[in-house]
Structure formats: C-alpha cells, structure tokens
Design an enzyme around this catalytic site. Structure first.
Site, PDB file in Angstrom:
ATOM      1  N   LYS A 165       0.838  -1.213   0.000  1.00  0.00           N
ATOM      2  CA  LYS A 165       0.000   0.000   0.000  1.00  0.00           C
ATOM      3  C   LYS A 165       0.863   1.250   0.000  1.00  0.00           C
ATOM      4  CE  LYS A 165       0.393   1.554   4.544  1.00  0.00           C
ATOM      5  NZ  LYS A 165       1.174   2.745   4.902  1.00  0.00           N
TER       6      LYS A 165
ATOM      7  N   ALA B 261       9.306   0.300   5.254  1.00  0.00           N
ATOM      8  CA  ALA B 261       9.137   1.223   4.134  1.00  0.00           C
ATOM      9  C   ALA B 261       7.880   2.078   4.267  1.00  0.00           C
ATOM     10  CB  ALA B 261       9.073   0.429   2.828  1.00  0.00           C
ATOM     11  N   GLY B 262       6.931   1.654   5.136  1.00  0.00           N
ATOM     12  CA  GLY B 262       5.632   2.334   5.191  1.00  0.00           C
ATOM     13  C   GLY B 262       4.717   1.823   4.098  1.00  0.00           C
TER      14      GLY B 262
ATOM     15  N   PRO C  13       9.500  -3.967   0.319  1.00  0.00           N
ATOM     16  CA  PRO C  13      10.596  -3.665   1.246  1.00  0.00           C
ATOM     17  C   PRO C  13      10.092  -3.503   2.684  1.00  0.00           C
ATOM     18  CG  PRO C  13      10.218  -1.825  -0.287  1.00  0.00           C
ATOM     19  CD  PRO C  13       9.344  -2.953  -0.736  1.00  0.00           C
TER      20      PRO C  13
ATOM     21  N   ASP D 255      -2.395  -2.002   9.955  1.00  0.00           N
ATOM     22  CA  ASP D 255      -2.648  -1.918   8.516  1.00  0.00           C
ATOM     23  C   ASP D 255      -3.248  -3.199   7.920  1.00  0.00           C
ATOM     24  OD1 ASP D 255      -1.692   0.662   8.370  1.00  0.00           O
ATOM     25  OD2 ASP D 255       0.340   0.059   7.795  1.00  0.00           O
TER      26      ASP D 255
ATOM     27  N   GLY E 208       4.210  -4.167   4.275  1.00  0.00           N
ATOM     28  CA  GLY E 208       4.696  -5.502   3.888  1.00  0.00           C
ATOM     29  C   GLY E 208       4.301  -6.562   4.907  1.00  0.00           C
ATOM     30  N   GLY E 209       4.526  -6.296   6.175  1.00  0.00           N
ATOM     31  CA  GLY E 209       4.183  -7.259   7.233  1.00  0.00           C
ATOM     32  C   GLY E 209       2.676  -7.459   7.317  1.00  0.00           C
ATOM     33  N   SER E 210       1.925  -6.393   7.116  1.00  0.00           N
ATOM     34  CA  SER E 210       0.457  -6.488   7.164  1.00  0.00           C
ATOM     35  C   SER E 210      -0.069  -7.272   5.972  1.00  0.00           C
ATOM     36  CB  SER E 210      -0.160  -5.089   7.168  1.00  0.00           C
ATOM     37  OG  SER E 210       0.254  -4.404   8.326  1.00  0.00           O
ATOM     38  N   ALA E 211       0.562  -7.118   4.812  1.00  0.00           N
ATOM     39  CA  ALA E 211       0.166  -7.882   3.624  1.00  0.00           C
ATOM     40  C   ALA E 211       0.341  -9.378   3.901  1.00  0.00           C
ATOM     41  CB  ALA E 211       1.002  -7.457   2.419  1.00  0.00           C
TER      42      ALA E 211
END
Ligand code: C5P
Length: 290
Positions: free
Chosen positions: A11, A96-97, A93, A135, A100-103
């Site tokens: 995102k 990065a904001g 990455p 997120d 990634g971890g939430s995905a």
C-alpha cells in the site's frame, strides 16, 4: 485442497493525517490508502503445526512475525486443531511504510480461510487482522479506502484515477513506533486535507489528488534523504512526491506509464530499490489452489 497461493499488495498513503491520541498510546489517523501492483506471494499448506519460512529474507521467521500471528489467531478463532506450513516470498521492502508485514498477515488470513473451507466471515477476518497490526484490515480490503481510527475504520472509495507510482526505498528503513514517538515530541503539526483527497478520488481528478496528497509524519519521520528523493522524483516528471506511512519509502505520482518508466530508469541509476507500480483494485487474494 491442501495448498493455496495468495498474492497480497503493498500500500501507499495518498494522504496521512494524525487527528488525536487513542487509549494505549496509538494515534487516531485519517488516511487515504491505495493498494499497488507490488505483491508478497504467500504459499500455505495444511500441516499439523505452524511453521514459517522466508526464503531469501533477512527477517526472522518466528512467532512474532505477523504471518505467524495471523495463523495462530485464525486457527484459534476457527477452532481448528491443525496448523499451516507458511512460505512468504517477500517483494515489499521492510520498514518502508508499505504494509509488507500487514500484507503477509492478510494473505495468511485469506489463504487459511480458503484452505480450511471458509469457516470465518470476511468481517471476522477484518477483526482478527486488526488484532495483528494496524494496517492489516486495509491489506484485506485493498483498492482505495479512507482509513480512520487506529487503521480499523474503513470506507471503500471508488478506484483512484489512473496513474503510475514510482517508489524509491532508501537504504535505511524507519521503525513505525519510533516515527510516532518522534511525532509526539514535535510541537508543530502539519495536517494534509484528507477530505479534499477523498473528493479528488471521487471526481477522478488526478491533479486535485496530487494537490491534496500529504503526510503528517513526513516533517518528523522524514530525513534529508526523503526530501532529496521527493525533489528528484519531481525533477523526473512526478506531479507530486511524498513519503508513505511512517517512511522510509517515497513515491512520485505520474500521469502516464511512459513518463513513469523514464523516471524509474533514471532513478535506478541512483537508488538500489526503485519500483514502478499502478493502482490495484483488490486486497489479498487466492490465485492458485491445489
Ligand atoms: O499495529 P502495528 O504493529 O502495525 O503498529 C506499529 C506501531 O505503530 C505501534 O506500536 C504504534 O507505536 C504505532 N501506531 C500508532 N497509531 C496507529 C498505528 C500504529 O501509534 N494508528
């Protein structure tokens, strides 16, 4: 079915404002989030217990990982005694904001629900996701959303106007808690007009969208490099450029593919991690079943 593959998009924050404090030290946010065409690929297989692999990634594959936490919460909530063999192929990455971890967590929730025959509703997945990370609900929803509260109040918006995003990730990442802590110590606050951004999305007005885009964390979490990348993106033709989430990635908004591709090529000569992406209209989804 014993195995599923899930794609979960990164995102970007087209806008991020901080509008207050919530109990527990969390911040009340007001944002417009956009899913983009850069994906984590997660493979899930039925097994007796939870195991996690992150091939090629330096991140730790332990119980603290969002993918592991999501699996544990799903199995508990669905009353399933089995487990899952989880393989996360990282493309987004870290620090990065870009969620990634939430995905990864969203992908595990959606994938396990498919693998185990759909015991939980999408609303229940949203609720479990919110317990794993702020997120995760958006990573489940995808598309374009106004996101408020801690990240758990979501309103789906129409797709954002067609455009391209060139994302530059600097070498140094940013820790989200550290970014919010820095914000708390900053006396002056910058507040982007999130309402105007939503309006621009609804009118499919790219230039108004770019005019309203902004990030309240950028003045405190951003560095000199953030500002330098923003300048470089604008010089290379971006209508506007800003930091996403709590950083460290920065993105430029381009009206067309050719201009974005040209900027990507030039900036790849200056930065190691440069991505050309487009808006995506979905969240985490199963793409293969076996
Ligand atoms: O929930 P998640 O683990 O993604 O959040 C990481 C950190 O970001 C939290 O520990 C908190 O410090 C900060 N945060 C916040 N307000 C939010 C979301 C995150 O202060 N709405």
């Amino acid at each position: 079915m014993d195995k599923v593959t899930v794609l979960a998009p990164a995102k970007l924050n087209l806008s991020l404002d901080i509008v207050g404090l919530l109990p527990g030290g969390y911040h009340a946010l007001d944002m417009v989030m956009q899913a983009v065409t850069l994906y984590e690929k997660i493979e899930l297989e039925k097994s007796r217990e939870i195991t996690l692999e992150l091939p090629g990634s330096p991140l730790k594959a332990d119980e603290k990982n969002t993918a592991w936490q999501a699996a544990r919460r799903f199995l508990e909530a669905a009353g399933i005694r089995g487990g899952a063999r989880i393989t996360v192929h990282k493309a987004i990455p870290a620090q990065a904001g870009m969620a990634g971890g939430s995905a990864d967590a969203a992908a595990v929730l959606v994938g396990l629900n498919r693998l185990y025959g759909g015991p939980l509703s999408f609303c229940r997945l949203l609720e479990l996701g919110a317990q794993v990370g702020a997120d995760v609900p958006f990573s489940l929803m995808g598309g374009t959303c106004r996101v408020q509260g801690k990240g758990d109040i979501l309103k789906a918006l129409p797709p954002c106007p067609d455009c391209r995003f060139v994302i530059v990730m600097p070498e140094e990442g940013v820790s989200t808690p550290a970014a919010f802590a820095r914000y708390d110590r900053m006396p002056a606050a910058y507040h982007p007009d999130v309402e105007a951004l939503e309006e621009a999305v609804r009118k499919k007005d790219l230039s108004a969208l770019c005019g309203a885009a902004g990030n309240a964390l950028q003045p405190c979490s951003g560095t000199e490099e953030t500002e330098h990348i923003c300048r470089r993106l604008r010089q290379e033709g971006a209508i506007t450029a800003l930091m996403t989430g709590s950083g460290a990635a920065v993105f430029g908004i381009f009206a067309d593919e050719a201009g974005a591709e040209q900027a990507r090529r030039t900036l790849q000569g200056e930065y190691r991690q440069v991505y050309l992406t487009a808006p995506d209209t979905f969240g985490a989804r199963v793409t293969e079943e076996a």
